[in-house]
Motif scaffolding. Structure first.
Motif, PDB file in Angstrom:
ATOM      1  N   TRP A  13       0.845  -1.190   0.000  1.00  0.00           N
ATOM      2  CA  TRP A  13       0.000   0.000   0.000  1.00  0.00           C
ATOM      3  C   TRP A  13       0.881   1.240   0.000  1.00  0.00           C
ATOM      4  O   TRP A  13       1.827   1.342   0.780  1.00  0.00           O
ATOM      5  N   ASP A  14       0.578   2.162  -0.916  1.00  0.00           N
ATOM      6  CA  ASP A  14       1.312   3.418  -0.978  1.00  0.00           C
ATOM      7  C   ASP A  14       0.302   4.563  -1.001  1.00  0.00           C
ATOM      8  O   ASP A  14      -0.280   4.874  -2.051  1.00  0.00           O
ATOM      9  N   PRO A  15       0.071   5.216   0.136  1.00  0.00           N
ATOM     10  CA  PRO A  15      -0.910   6.304   0.172  1.00  0.00           C
ATOM     11  C   PRO A  15      -0.480   7.527  -0.616  1.00  0.00           C
ATOM     12  O   PRO A  15      -1.303   8.386  -0.931  1.00  0.00           O
ATOM     13  N   THR A  16       0.814   7.612  -0.972  1.00  0.00           N
ATOM     14  CA  THR A  16       1.323   8.780  -1.701  1.00  0.00           C
ATOM     15  C   THR A  16       1.257   8.605  -3.209  1.00  0.00           C
ATOM     16  O   THR A  16       1.625   9.516  -3.955  1.00  0.00           O
ATOM     17  N   ASP A  17       0.820   7.435  -3.688  1.00  0.00           N
ATOM     18  CA  ASP A  17       0.755   7.148  -5.119  1.00  0.00           C
ATOM     19  C   ASP A  17      -0.567   7.667  -5.674  1.00  0.00           C
ATOM     20  O   ASP A  17      -1.614   7.051  -5.512  1.00  0.00           O
ATOM     21  N   GLY A  18      -0.509   8.816  -6.345  1.00  0.00           N
ATOM     22  CA  GLY A  18      -1.717   9.420  -6.876  1.00  0.00           C
ATOM     23  C   GLY A  18      -2.505  10.150  -5.804  1.00  0.00           C
ATOM     24  O   GLY A  18      -2.090  10.252  -4.649  1.00  0.00           O
ATOM     25  N   SER A  19      -3.665  10.616  -6.187  1.00  0.00           N
ATOM     26  CA  SER A  19      -4.473  11.425  -5.273  1.00  0.00           C
ATOM     27  C   SER A  19      -5.201  10.591  -4.230  1.00  0.00           C
ATOM     28  O   SER A  19      -5.621  11.116  -3.198  1.00  0.00           O
ATOM     29  N   ALA A  20      -5.362   9.272  -4.494  1.00  0.00           N
ATOM     30  CA  ALA A  20      -6.121   8.430  -3.575  1.00  0.00           C
ATOM     31  C   ALA A  20      -5.345   7.207  -3.118  1.00  0.00           C
ATOM     32  O   ALA A  20      -5.911   6.293  -2.516  1.00  0.00           O
ATOM     33  N   GLY A  21      -4.023   7.178  -3.380  1.00  0.00           N
ATOM     34  CA  GLY A  21      -3.225   6.014  -3.004  1.00  0.00           C
ATOM     35  C   GLY A  21      -3.435   4.853  -3.959  1.00  0.00           C
ATOM     36  O   GLY A  21      -4.387   4.837  -4.755  1.00  0.00           O
ATOM     37  N   ASN A  22      -2.544   3.869  -3.874  1.00  0.00           N
ATOM     38  CA  ASN A  22      -2.654   2.685  -4.714  1.00  0.00           C
ATOM     39  C   ASN A  22      -1.993   1.485  -4.063  1.00  0.00           C
ATOM     40  O   ASN A  22      -1.043   1.627  -3.287  1.00  0.00           O
ATOM     41  N   TRP A  23      -2.495   0.316  -4.407  1.00  0.00           N
ATOM     42  CA  TRP A  23      -1.821  -0.942  -4.096  1.00  0.00           C
ATOM     43  C   TRP A  23      -0.910  -1.286  -5.271  1.00  0.00           C
ATOM     44  O   TRP A  23      -1.360  -1.308  -6.422  1.00  0.00           O
ATOM     45  N   ASN A  24       0.353  -1.546  -5.016  1.00  0.00           N
ATOM     46  CA  ASN A  24       1.333  -1.825  -6.066  1.00  0.00           C
ATOM     47  C   ASN A  24       1.869  -3.245  -5.921  1.00  0.00           C
ATOM     48  O   ASN A  24       2.220  -3.682  -4.831  1.00  0.00           O
ATOM     49  N   SER A  25       1.931  -3.938  -7.058  1.00  0.00           N
ATOM     50  CA  SER A  25       2.374  -5.337  -7.052  1.00  0.00           C
ATOM     51  C   SER A  25       3.649  -5.517  -7.860  1.00  0.00           C
ATOM     52  O   SER A  25       4.050  -4.645  -8.630  1.00  0.00           O
ATOM     53  N   GLU A  26       4.262  -6.674  -7.681  1.00  0.00           N
ATOM     54  CA  GLU A  26       5.473  -7.049  -8.409  1.00  0.00           C
ATOM     55  C   GLU A  26       5.134  -8.163  -9.404  1.00  0.00           C
ATOM     56  O   GLU A  26       4.006  -8.614  -9.501  1.00  0.00           O
ATOM     57  N   TYR A  27       6.154  -8.591 -10.145  1.00  0.00           N
ATOM     58  CA  TYR A  27       6.136  -9.785 -10.989  1.00  0.00           C
ATOM     59  C   TYR A  27       5.407  -9.613 -12.325  1.00  0.00           C
ATOM     60  O   TYR A  27       4.198  -9.798 -12.434  1.00  0.00           O
ATOM     61  N   ASP A  28       6.166  -9.230 -13.323  1.00  0.00           N
ATOM     62  CA  ASP A  28       5.676  -9.298 -14.693  1.00  0.00           C
ATOM     63  C   ASP A  28       5.685 -10.748 -15.149  1.00  0.00           C
ATOM     64  O   ASP A  28       6.461 -11.570 -14.662  1.00  0.00           O
ATOM     65  N   MET A  29       4.854 -11.073 -16.110  1.00  0.00           N
ATOM     66  CA  MET A  29       4.887 -12.415 -16.678  1.00  0.00           C
ATOM     67  C   MET A  29       6.225 -12.663 -17.372  1.00  0.00           C
ATOM     68  O   MET A  29       6.830 -13.716 -17.219  1.00  0.00           O
ATOM     69  N   VAL A  30       6.683 -11.677 -18.146  1.00  0.00           N
ATOM     70  CA  VAL A  30       8.030 -11.679 -18.712  1.00  0.00           C
ATOM     71  C   VAL A  30       8.619 -10.298 -18.454  1.00  0.00           C
ATOM     72  O   VAL A  30       8.040  -9.297 -18.866  1.00  0.00           O
ATOM     73  N   GLN A  31       9.751 -10.263 -17.787  1.00  0.00           N
ATOM     74  CA  GLN A  31      10.417  -9.005 -17.476  1.00  0.00           C
ATOM     75  C   GLN A  31      11.776  -8.975 -18.161  1.00  0.00           C
ATOM     76  O   GLN A  31      12.606  -9.862 -17.956  1.00  0.00           O
ATOM     77  N   ILE A  32      12.004  -7.944 -18.975  1.00  0.00           N
ATOM     78  CA  ILE A  32      13.250  -7.796 -19.726  1.00  0.00           C
ATOM     79  C   ILE A  32      13.921  -6.527 -19.223  1.00  0.00           C
ATOM     80  O   ILE A  32      13.423  -5.419 -19.433  1.00  0.00           O
ATOM     81  N   ILE A  33      15.067  -6.656 -18.550  1.00  0.00           N
ATOM     82  CA  ILE A  33      15.651  -5.515 -17.844  1.00  0.00           C
ATOM     83  C   ILE A  33      17.171  -5.475 -18.017  1.00  0.00           C
ATOM     84  O   ILE A  33      17.803  -6.428 -18.483  1.00  0.00           O
ATOM     85  N   ASN A  34      17.730  -4.331 -17.609  1.00  0.00           N
ATOM     86  CA  ASN A  34      19.177  -4.146 -17.427  1.00  0.00           C
ATOM     87  C   ASN A  34      20.002  -4.498 -18.664  1.00  0.00           C
ATOM     88  O   ASN A  34      20.936  -5.301 -18.610  1.00  0.00           O
ATOM     89  N   GLY A  35      19.634  -3.867 -19.781  1.00  0.00           N
ATOM     90  CA  GLY A  35      20.444  -4.003 -20.983  1.00  0.00           C
ATOM     91  C   GLY A  35      20.298  -5.307 -21.726  1.00  0.00           C
ATOM     92  O   GLY A  35      21.117  -5.618 -22.607  1.00  0.00           O
ATOM     93  N   SER A  36      19.283  -6.084 -21.432  1.00  0.00           N
ATOM     94  CA  SER A  36      19.044  -7.311 -22.207  1.00  0.00           C
ATOM     95  C   SER A  36      18.751  -6.940 -23.663  1.00  0.00           C
ATOM     96  O   SER A  36      18.183  -5.881 -23.945  1.00  0.00           O
ATOM     97  N   SER A  37      19.136  -7.827 -24.590  1.00  0.00           N
ATOM     98  CA  SER A  37      18.951  -7.496 -26.004  1.00  0.00           C
ATOM     99  C   SER A  37      18.728  -8.749 -26.835  1.00  0.00           C
ATOM    100  O   SER A  37      19.053  -9.862 -26.421  1.00  0.00           O
ATOM    101  N   ASN A  38      18.175  -8.525 -28.027  1.00  0.00           N
ATOM    102  CA  ASN A  38      17.870  -9.593 -28.983  1.00  0.00           C
ATOM    103  C   ASN A  38      16.984 -10.654 -28.335  1.00  0.00           C
ATOM    104  O   ASN A  38      17.391 -11.780 -28.059  1.00  0.00           O
ATOM    105  N   ILE A  39      15.731 -10.240 -28.099  1.00  0.00           N
ATOM    106  CA  ILE A  39      14.732 -11.091 -27.463  1.00  0.00           C
ATOM    107  C   ILE A  39      13.549 -11.232 -28.412  1.00  0.00           C
ATOM    108  O   ILE A  39      13.044 -10.240 -28.949  1.00  0.00           O
ATOM    109  N   TRP A  40      13.087 -12.478 -28.617  1.00  0.00           N
ATOM    110  CA  TRP A  40      11.933 -12.740 -29.477  1.00  0.00           C
ATOM    111  C   TRP A  40      10.847 -13.398 -28.636  1.00  0.00           C
ATOM    112  O   TRP A  40      11.045 -14.499 -28.107  1.00  0.00           O
TER     113      TRP A  40
END
Length: 449
Positions: A202-229
């Motif tokens: 829970w983040d009450p500072t996210d937006g005007s009414a707060g938000n619940w924020n979650s983790e875990y993309d189904m596929v996450q491509i990060i930190n300079g990864s390249s050539n992905i199909w």
């Protein structure tokens, strides 16, 4: 008949028992076995440089058949950065221990002191306020429980890998794939389902009414990864759809994040012939509006021949990079399980080229909402159709946007890495037959392009 590699879970660790596999030569995608196919030349940004071959050149000892999370992780760990082919059979559970026993949110929270009831009581805005993010004991317990889940259901994908469903029903359920600083990866013919965060913050500072924020993309491509199909997959929250989730503090208890997110300086990605259905967040491309994340000059992504059915937003939302978005089908019905936000998010210094896409929208969805201003300045829209009628999407957006949010046509670039552009009117029928998992190993079907 090809021999396969069997992964056997032992009581102490995982033992790999490869057998001989008569590897076919890597040739044109229509001739090579599915697991040894490579991205065709000029098929989007991922064809740049050395191209994207994944594990196509794997030796006989680097071909693995898996059906559990432990087997999948063992195959990745055993092969390292050597070319490898991972063939997924049946339903593979991400929230399961090394013996294959399913794990619940309560299992992850055991011993941490976390309970949702305690968390809600402590950080209720009526008690905690709206100006400060949660800290203290209940938040620390949440972080510890979340780490227990992360260590289990998030799997790192190494370079030079092809991971492919052995049949169209091969599924990764509750499992998040992370490509972190790697290159040359192919993900094909898989159903990605029900990737849920047990412990949203829970983040009450996210937006005007707060938000619940979650983790875990189904596929996450990060930190300079390249050539992905990313090709011929299916992405859905089923059976844990957003509209079944409760609300706390007046905000949805959001347990789902992105489908295929591409951030932190990653580059050269092709996303083709996938089906995304009843998901809110699709593709976030670009980390932040700050250049410090390493995104400028990167984030070149091709998105073509995908179906987006009753989705909410980010198809894609782009910062910094270039996105060639063509020949996709966007469907929106009144019975959708997620609310509609927008399709193309024009973010800071972004360059979206949207051409020959088809939109099949109910009358309740206004065409001017297809584009959303996210601090960007320009977008190219060309030869797109809504309900089979050609529409100038940029003009439709500008007709209702205030002066300070107007967009112009992007003249800074023009896509060149394409194999074929179909007429937008033909796209719905074409993708109904071809998008999503449609292939069986050893038997390339007529439906495969």
């Amino acid at each position: 008949m090809r021999n396969v590699v069997t992964l056997m879970a032992m009581s102490v660790g995982i033992a790999l028992s490869p057998s001989v596999f008569a590897a076919d030569a890597v040739t044109h995608p229509g001739k090579a076995p599915l697991e040894r196919q490579t991205l065709p030349a000029r098929d989007g940004f991922a064809s740049m440089g050395a191209g994207t071959t994944g594990g196509a050149y794997a030796s006989p000892s680097r071909v693995y058949d898996v059906s559990t999370r432990a087997e999948l992780k063992a195959a990745f760990d055993a092969a390292g950065d050597e070319p490898k082919i991972i063939r997924v059979h049946g339903t593979l559970l991400g929230n399961a221990n090394d013996s294959g026993k399913p794990l619940s949110c309560e299992d992850y929270a055991q011993g941490t002191g976390y309970t949702l009831e305690r968390y809600l009581a402590t950080y209720d805005p009526a008690v905690w306020g709206w100006d400060t993010e949660p800290t203290g004991g209940p938040e620390s317990a949440r972080v510890q429980a979340a780490e227990n889940q992360r260590r289990t259901m998030l799997i790192q994908v190494p370079s030079n890998t092809t991971i492919i469903g052995a049949t169209p029903d091969a599924s990764l359920v509750g499992l998040s794939l992370r490509i972190d600083g790697e290159r040359n990866v192919i993900i094909r013919n898989l159903n990605h389902l029900a990737v849920s965060d047990c412990f949203p913050q829970w983040d009450p500072t996210d937006g005007s009414a707060g938000n619940w924020n979650s983790e875990y993309d189904m596929v996450q491509i990060i930190n300079g990864s390249s050539n992905i199909w990313i090709d011929h997959n299916y992405y859905s929250d089923e059976p844990d759809f957003d509209d079944l989730s409760p609300s706390y503090f007046g905000r949805p208890f959001q347990q789902h994040d992105g489908s295929v997110d591409i951030t932190y300086g990653s580059d050269l990605v092709t996303v083709s012939y996938n089906r995304f259905e009843n998901r809110d967040k699709l593709m976030l491309i670009g980390s932040t509006d700050s250049p410090a994340a390493g995104d400028p000059g990167k984030l070149r992504v091709t998105i073509h021949h995908n179906e987006f059915i009753n989705v909410g937003q980010r198809a894609p939302r782009l910062r910094w990079g270039q996105a060639d978005v063509y020949n996709n089908h966007f469907v929106r019905n009144d019975d959708a399980r997620v609310s509609f936000g927008y399709v193309f998010g024009v973010g800071y210094d972004s360059h979206i080229w949207a051409e020959a896409n088809a939109f099949t929208f109910s009358p309740s969805v206004k065409q001017e909402r297809i584009i959303k201003h996210w601090k960007g300045q320009a977008i190219t829209t060309k030869d797109n159709v809504i309900n089979r009628r050609k529409v100038d999407l940029l003009a439709a957006y500008n007709a209702q946007a205030p002066a300070d949010l107007q967009l112009v046509t992007d003249t800074s670039w023009q896509p060149t890495l394409r194999t074929r552009i179909h007429p937008a009117q033909a796209i719905p029928g074409l993708l109904k037959r071809r998008a999503g998992p449609v292939m069986t190993l050893g038997k390339p079907g007529k439906r495969f392009r």
